[in-house]
Design a protein around this motif. Structure first.
Motif, PDB file in Angstrom:
ATOM      1  N   ALA A  79      35.334  51.579  33.809  1.00  0.00           N
ATOM      2  CA  ALA A  79      36.341  52.165  34.700  1.00  0.00           C
ATOM      3  C   ALA A  79      36.219  53.683  34.736  1.00  0.00           C
ATOM      4  CB  ALA A  79      37.742  51.754  34.249  1.00  0.00           C
ATOM      5  N   ARG A  80      36.355  54.227  35.917  1.00  0.00           N
ATOM      6  CA  ARG A  80      36.354  55.678  36.098  1.00  0.00           C
ATOM      7  C   ARG A  80      37.793  56.180  35.922  1.00  0.00           C
ATOM      8  NH1 ARG A  80      34.251  55.489  42.035  1.00  0.00           N
ATOM      9  NH2 ARG A  80      35.808  53.828  41.918  1.00  0.00           N
ATOM     10  N   CYS A  81      37.982  57.104  35.008  1.00  0.00           N
ATOM     11  CA  CYS A  81      39.338  57.529  34.636  1.00  0.00           C
ATOM     12  C   CYS A  81      39.549  59.002  34.954  1.00  0.00           C
ATOM     13  CB  CYS A  81      39.584  57.270  33.145  1.00  0.00           C
ATOM     14  SG  CYS A  81      41.255  57.677  32.588  1.00  0.00           S
ATOM     15  N   ALA A  82      40.636  59.314  35.654  1.00  0.00           N
ATOM     16  CA  ALA A  82      41.056  60.693  35.926  1.00  0.00           C
ATOM     17  C   ALA A  82      42.288  61.015  35.095  1.00  0.00           C
ATOM     18  CB  ALA A  82      41.355  60.867  37.406  1.00  0.00           C
ATOM     19  N   THR A  83      42.483  62.284  34.810  1.00  0.00           N
ATOM     20  CA  THR A  83      43.610  62.700  33.971  1.00  0.00           C
ATOM     21  C   THR A  83      44.415  63.787  34.681  1.00  0.00           C
ATOM     22  OG1 THR A  83      42.320  62.246  31.975  1.00  0.00           O
ATOM     23  CG2 THR A  83      44.293  63.607  31.721  1.00  0.00           C
ATOM     24  N   ALA A  84      45.737  63.670  34.629  1.00  0.00           N
ATOM     25  CA  ALA A  84      46.626  64.674  35.221  1.00  0.00           C
ATOM     26  C   ALA A  84      47.807  64.903  34.289  1.00  0.00           C
ATOM     27  CB  ALA A  84      47.116  64.222  36.598  1.00  0.00           C
ATOM     28  N   HIS A  85      48.098  66.192  34.028  1.00  0.00           N
ATOM     29  CA  HIS A  85      49.258  66.535  33.209  1.00  0.00           C
ATOM     30  C   HIS A  85      49.711  67.945  33.544  1.00  0.00           C
ATOM     31  CE1 HIS A  85      46.559  68.956  30.687  1.00  0.00           C
ATOM     32  NE2 HIS A  85      45.738  67.910  30.679  1.00  0.00           N
ATOM     33  N   GLY A  86      50.865  68.323  33.033  1.00  0.00           N
ATOM     34  CA  GLY A  86      51.505  69.559  33.441  1.00  0.00           C
ATOM     35  C   GLY A  86      50.799  70.836  33.025  1.00  0.00           C
TER      36      GLY A  86
ATOM     37  N   GLU B 140      40.418  58.261  25.335  1.00  0.00           N
ATOM     38  CA  GLU B 140      39.363  57.673  24.504  1.00  0.00           C
ATOM     39  C   GLU B 140      39.589  56.174  24.320  1.00  0.00           C
ATOM     40  OE1 GLU B 140      39.425  59.886  20.938  1.00  0.00           O
ATOM     41  OE2 GLU B 140      38.504  61.687  21.815  1.00  0.00           O
ATOM     42  N   ARG B 141      40.813  55.776  24.135  1.00  0.00           N
ATOM     43  CA  ARG B 141      41.118  54.346  23.977  1.00  0.00           C
ATOM     44  C   ARG B 141      40.821  53.583  25.259  1.00  0.00           C
ATOM     45  NH1 ARG B 141      46.839  53.313  21.247  1.00  0.00           N
ATOM     46  NH2 ARG B 141      46.025  51.198  21.444  1.00  0.00           N
ATOM     47  N   LEU B 142      41.152  54.199  26.410  1.00  0.00           N
ATOM     48  CA  LEU B 142      40.859  53.554  27.679  1.00  0.00           C
ATOM     49  C   LEU B 142      39.355  53.384  27.872  1.00  0.00           C
ATOM     50  CD1 LEU B 142      43.410  55.317  30.078  1.00  0.00           C
ATOM     51  CD2 LEU B 142      43.435  52.921  29.339  1.00  0.00           C
TER      52      LEU B 142
END
Length: 308
Positions: A12-19, A3-5
């Motif tokens: 900007a197009r933002c992707a997210t990756a986590h475990g 959200e801050r980004l």
């Protein structure tokens, strides 16, 4: 953080990756990011190493103080070691500085107990050369299990020694890291007691009287040589005694061993599992003296000519 980004860079197009994502979803996100479908990848440290992203030119680490060489206490009050880590990072600004950085990190933080099989301790206790030798021995063992190479004919093997002694070259004794690493390398290459004595004399001449940690290091390396000659594969000593294990549960002179045990008036005994045991209260320094006495006698017995 996403959200801050979005507030900072809404275009900007933002992707997210986590475990917690399914593996297939992580793979999809990483593939599309590498193909340029996203401008920013927001990820946890699951992507900290082993990735080849040629199009990436910038990485921002949130709470970098929690990772690697930069780590310091959560209170944000810099300790002396943390300050030293930051100073090291400031000096390494050239191509190819990664190895130097890694060497400093190993020297400051440690990487495995190389005198035993526990995952704790410091690589500086025995040096990089011995570490590489142990890796080679481990590979040889794995090949032996697969039938590629017999341990009987392996180039070498390394006794496993655990005495609970501090064994290192303190920074206060040898201040320069390259000099310390060079000394560890030389210590790891020592092959005779005469070589050890010559190096000890050189250390005293160059740096002054040796601290106990350095004396312990030289003594432990000499003990490892004697263990190898005696066929002692594992030696462990603690406050209540000492246990010695022979390589492949075999000793070259069993009759001499039994006669030696008999002279110890019950202090030493041979267990049914072929381990040699000493039951005795020992402080830290007494362990080294006791281990040296027993192993040198075993070395003498193992190498003396046998009666026909």
């Amino acid at each position: 953080m996403r959200e801050r980004l979005a507030e900072i860079a809404p275009e900007a197009r933002c992707a997210t990756a986590h475990g917690r994502l399914p593996p297939s979803e992580i793979e999809r996100v990483m593939t599309e990011f590498s193909e340029g479908k996203y401008d920013i990848l927001l990820a946890t440290n699951i992507v900290e190493s082993g990735l080849d992203m040629p199009a990436v030119n910038t990485i921002l680490i949130w709470r970098a103080d929690l990772f690697g060489l930069a780590g310091w206490p959560a209170t944000h009050k810099l300790a002396a070691s943390a300050q030293k880590r930051l100073e090291v990072m400031q000096t390494l600004d050239t191509l190819g500085a990664g190895f130097t950085l890694a060497s400093h990190d190993l020297d400051l933080r440690g990487a495995g107990n190389l005198l035993g099989d526990e995952q704790s301790g410091h690589i500086r206790e025995v040096g990089i050369e011995l570490y590489q030798q142990m890796l080679e021995d481990a590979v040889a063992d794995l090949r032996a299990e697969g039938g590629q190479k017999s341990r009987e004919h392996s180039r070498d093997w390394t006794p496993n020694i655990s005495l609970g002694l501090p064994v290192l070259i303190p920074e206060s004794y040898v201040t320069e890291l390259p000099v310390r690493l060079g000394l560890y390398r030389r210590i790891g290459a020592l092959t005779t007691d005469a070589d050890s004595e010559a190096l000890a004399a050189e250390l005293v001449d160059r740096f002054g009287p040796m601290p106990s940690e350095v004396e312990n290091l030289l003594a432990t390396v000499a003990l490892k040589r004697a263990c190898r000659d005696a066929g002692v594969e594992k030696l462990e000593a603690g406050p209540k005694g000492m246990v010695i294990g022979f390589r492949r549960n075999y000793f070259a002179n069993p009759a001499g061993l039994l006669a030696y045990i008999a002279t110890k008036n019950g202090l030493l005994r041979l267990r049914p599992d072929h381990k040699l045991v000493m039951i005795r209260d020992m402080n830290v320094q007494a362990r080294l003296a006791a281990a040296r006495d027993v192993v040198l006698n075993l070395q003498r017995l193992a190498t003396q000519p046998q009666a026909a």
